[in-house]
Design an enzyme around this catalytic site. Structure first.
Site, PDB file in Angstrom:
ATOM      1  N   LYS A   4       0.824  -1.229   0.000  1.00  0.00           N
ATOM      2  CA  LYS A   4       0.000   0.000   0.000  1.00  0.00           C
ATOM      3  C   LYS A   4       0.846   1.262   0.000  1.00  0.00           C
ATOM      4  O   LYS A   4       0.601   2.176  -0.756  1.00  0.00           O
ATOM      5  CB  LYS A   4      -0.827   0.100   1.288  1.00  0.00           C
ATOM      6  CG  LYS A   4      -2.008  -0.741   1.436  1.00  0.00           C
ATOM      7  CD  LYS A   4      -2.815  -0.327   2.683  1.00  0.00           C
ATOM      8  CE  LYS A   4      -2.058  -0.259   3.990  1.00  0.00           C
ATOM      9  NZ  LYS A   4      -1.558  -1.513   4.493  1.00  0.00           N
ATOM     10  N   ARG A  61      11.878  -2.204  10.892  1.00  0.00           N
ATOM     11  CA  ARG A  61      10.872  -1.540  11.708  1.00  0.00           C
ATOM     12  C   ARG A  61      10.647  -2.356  12.965  1.00  0.00           C
ATOM     13  O   ARG A  61      10.633  -3.575  12.907  1.00  0.00           O
ATOM     14  CB  ARG A  61       9.558  -1.448  10.907  1.00  0.00           C
ATOM     15  CG  ARG A  61       9.221  -0.043  10.487  1.00  0.00           C
ATOM     16  CD  ARG A  61       8.060  -0.022   9.550  1.00  0.00           C
ATOM     17  NE  ARG A  61       6.806  -0.421  10.180  1.00  0.00           N
ATOM     18  CZ  ARG A  61       5.607  -0.244   9.619  1.00  0.00           C
ATOM     19  NH1 ARG A  61       5.531   0.303   8.421  1.00  0.00           N
ATOM     20  NH2 ARG A  61       4.516  -0.621  10.231  1.00  0.00           N
ATOM     21  N   ARG A  81      -0.329  -8.093  13.908  1.00  0.00           N
ATOM     22  CA  ARG A  81      -0.837  -7.064  12.990  1.00  0.00           C
ATOM     23  C   ARG A  81      -1.747  -7.678  11.933  1.00  0.00           C
ATOM     24  O   ARG A  81      -2.752  -7.077  11.539  1.00  0.00           O
ATOM     25  CB  ARG A  81       0.334  -6.323  12.344  1.00  0.00           C
ATOM     26  CG  ARG A  81       1.032  -5.396  13.345  1.00  0.00           C
ATOM     27  CD  ARG A  81       2.399  -4.953  12.861  1.00  0.00           C
ATOM     28  NE  ARG A  81       2.355  -4.221  11.627  1.00  0.00           N
ATOM     29  CZ  ARG A  81       3.337  -4.221  10.714  1.00  0.00           C
ATOM     30  NH1 ARG A  81       4.429  -4.941  10.915  1.00  0.00           N
ATOM     31  NH2 ARG A  81       3.224  -3.503   9.634  1.00  0.00           N
ATOM     32  N   ARG A 123      -8.872   2.214   9.534  1.00  0.00           N
ATOM     33  CA  ARG A 123      -8.507   0.838   9.850  1.00  0.00           C
ATOM     34  C   ARG A 123      -9.556   0.143  10.712  1.00  0.00           C
ATOM     35  O   ARG A 123      -9.391  -1.031  11.039  1.00  0.00           O
ATOM     36  CB  ARG A 123      -7.198   0.853  10.625  1.00  0.00           C
ATOM     37  CG  ARG A 123      -5.950   0.572   9.770  1.00  0.00           C
ATOM     38  CD  ARG A 123      -4.908   0.164  10.703  1.00  0.00           C
ATOM     39  NE  ARG A 123      -3.662  -0.354  10.379  1.00  0.00           N
ATOM     40  CZ  ARG A 123      -2.627   0.226   9.802  1.00  0.00           C
ATOM     41  NH1 ARG A 123      -2.740   1.403   9.281  1.00  0.00           N
ATOM     42  NH2 ARG A 123      -1.474  -0.377   9.725  1.00  0.00           N
ATOM     43  N   ARG A 170      11.645  -6.590   4.808  1.00  0.00           N
ATOM     44  CA  ARG A 170      11.767  -5.180   4.413  1.00  0.00           C
ATOM     45  C   ARG A 170      12.621  -4.402   5.421  1.00  0.00           C
ATOM     46  O   ARG A 170      12.696  -4.742   6.593  1.00  0.00           O
ATOM     47  CB  ARG A 170      10.401  -4.526   4.217  1.00  0.00           C
ATOM     48  CG  ARG A 170       9.720  -4.042   5.467  1.00  0.00           C
ATOM     49  CD  ARG A 170       8.452  -3.267   5.139  1.00  0.00           C
ATOM     50  NE  ARG A 170       7.616  -3.123   6.318  1.00  0.00           N
ATOM     51  CZ  ARG A 170       6.377  -2.648   6.291  1.00  0.00           C
ATOM     52  NH1 ARG A 170       5.822  -2.288   5.157  1.00  0.00           N
ATOM     53  NH2 ARG A 170       5.682  -2.541   7.406  1.00  0.00           N
TER      54      ARG A 170
HETATM   55  P1  AMP Z   1       1.448   1.169   9.197  1.00  0.00           P
HETATM   56  O1  AMP Z   1       2.689   1.935   8.917  1.00  0.00           O
HETATM   57  O2  AMP Z   1       0.276   1.671   8.393  1.00  0.00           O
HETATM   58  O3  AMP Z   1       1.644  -0.322   9.086  1.00  0.00           O
HETATM   59  O4  AMP Z   1       1.070   1.459  10.731  1.00  0.00           O
HETATM   60  C1  AMP Z   1       1.927   1.090  11.776  1.00  0.00           C
HETATM   61  C2  AMP Z   1       1.196   1.094  13.096  1.00  0.00           C
HETATM   62  O5  AMP Z   1       0.702   2.412  13.366  1.00  0.00           O
HETATM   63  C3  AMP Z   1      -0.019   0.206  13.172  1.00  0.00           C
HETATM   64  O6  AMP Z   1       0.301  -1.147  13.473  1.00  0.00           O
HETATM   65  C4  AMP Z   1      -0.813   0.877  14.290  1.00  0.00           C
HETATM   66  O7  AMP Z   1      -0.267   0.599  15.558  1.00  0.00           O
HETATM   67  C5  AMP Z   1      -0.570   2.358  14.010  1.00  0.00           C
HETATM   68  N1  AMP Z   1      -1.586   2.897  13.068  1.00  0.00           N
HETATM   69  C6  AMP Z   1      -1.371   3.373  11.801  1.00  0.00           C
HETATM   70  N2  AMP Z   1      -2.527   3.775  11.243  1.00  0.00           N
HETATM   71  C7  AMP Z   1      -3.498   3.538  12.161  1.00  0.00           C
HETATM   72  C8  AMP Z   1      -4.903   3.720  12.176  1.00  0.00           C
HETATM   73  N3  AMP Z   1      -5.571   4.218  11.114  1.00  0.00           N
HETATM   74  N4  AMP Z   1      -5.576   3.370  13.307  1.00  0.00           N
HETATM   75  C9  AMP Z   1      -4.943   2.885  14.384  1.00  0.00           C
HETATM   76  N5  AMP Z   1      -3.623   2.655  14.433  1.00  0.00           N
HETATM   77  C10 AMP Z   1      -2.887   2.982  13.329  1.00  0.00           C
END
Ligand code: AMP
Length: 217
Positions: free
Chosen positions: A13, A159, A170, A88, A127
Site C-alpha cells: 500500500k 521496523r 498485525r 482501519r 523489508r
Molecule cells: P502502518 O505503517 O500503516 O503499518 O502502521 C503502523 C502502526 O501504526 C499500526 O500497526 C498501528 O499501531 C498504528 N496505526 C497506523 N494507522 C493507524 C490507524 N488508522 N488506526 C490505528 N492505528 C494505526
C-alpha cells in the site's frame, strides 16, 4: 481525487500510494508515517502511540481520526489526497464518511490491494527502512539486500513492528478490525480491487488503469 488505499500490512500500500500520489500531484497521507514521526520526536502523541504500535495493536480511533481531520484540511489536500493506512476500523471509516460529507467532498474510490498471506509475511520480515527519511526497501528473506539509504546514506534498519510475533498480531488485527471495511465501502460502491502480486511497476500500472477509469477522470 480522494482515495483510500486499503489492504493488509505488507501488501505494498505505502509504496503504491506514494507512486500514485506523485503521479496525480496529490499528497499521500500515511497515519503510520505520521505516528512514527511522532514517536521519533518523542512528543506526547508519540509516547502514547508507541505503546500500541510496538505490540502491533491499533492506536485509539479518536487519536488517528483527529490527525486525519487536521491533515486533510490543509491546502495541499484541495486537489485530493490518498489515505494510506486509514481508516482501519469501522468507527474510523464512519468518522471519515461524516467528516468528508460535512465538507461536501466524498471519496472517489477505495483501492483494495490483495496478496497471499505467505507473500505478505515474507515481504514484511525482509523489508528494511531508513531511520532518517522513512524510505522503504525490499530485502531478501536471508537478510541480504541494500544496507544503506540511497537518499541520505543512513544504515537501514528493521521496523520495530516487523518482527515475526508482532507481524502475526498485525495480520490478526487486520482480519478482525480492518477487513470488514471492504464490506462497508463495497456497500457504497467504492471498492476497486487490485492484485498486489508482481513487480512494483506492474502493480502501479494496474492501479493506474483503475484510477483512469474512475468517473469524472
Ligand atoms: P502502518 O505503517 O500503516 O503499518 O502502521 C503502523 C502502526 O501504526 C499500526 O500497526 C498501528 O499501531 C498504528 N496505526 C497506523 N494507522 C493507524 C490507524 N488508522 N488506526 C490505528 N492505528 C494505526
Amino acid at each position: 481525487m480522494r482515495l483510500v488505499f486499503l489492504g493488509p500490512p505488507g501488501v505494498g500500500k505505502g509504496t503504491q500510494a506514494t507512486r500514485a500520489a506523485a503521479a496525480h500531484g496529490i499528497p499521500q497521507i500515511s497515519t503510520g508515517d505520521i505516528l512514527r514521526e511522532a514517536v521519533r520526536r518523542g512528543s506526547e502523541l508519540g509516547v502514547k502511540a508507541g505503546e500500541y504500535m510496538d505490540r502491533g495493536a491499533l492506536v485509539p480511533d479518536e487519536v488517528v481520526v483527529g490527525l486525519v481531520a487536521e491533515r486533510t484540511a490543509r491546502p495541499d489536500c484541495v486537489p485530493g489526497f490518498i489515505l494510506d493506512g486509514f481508516p482501519r476500523t469501522v468507527p474510523q471509516a464512519q468518522a471519515l464518511d461524516v467528516m468528508l460529507a460535512s465538507r461536501g467532498l466524498p471519496l472517489s474510490a477505495v483501492v483494495t490491494m490483495v496478496a497471499p498471506a505467505e507473500e505478505i509475511v515474507r515481504r514484511l520480515s525482509s523489508r528494511r527502512v531508513c531511520p532518517g527519511c522513512g524510505r522503504v526497501y525490499a530485502g531478501n528473506p536471508d537478510g541480504s539486500g541494500p544496507a544503506a539509504c540511497e537518499a541520505d546514506g543512513q544504515a537501514l534498519a528493521q521496523r520495530s513492528d516487523d518482527h515475526p510475533e508482532v507481524i502475526r498480531e498485525r495480520l490478526k488485527v487486520y482480519e478482525v478490525q480492518t477487513a470488514p471495511l471492504i464490506g462497508h465501502y463495497g456497500a457504497l460502491g467504492l471498492v476497486r480491487e487490485v492484485d498486489g502480486l508482481g513487480a512494483v511497476d506492474e502493480v502501479a500500472a494496474r492501479i493506474g488503469q483503475v484510477l483512469a477509469g474512475l468517473p469524472g477522470r
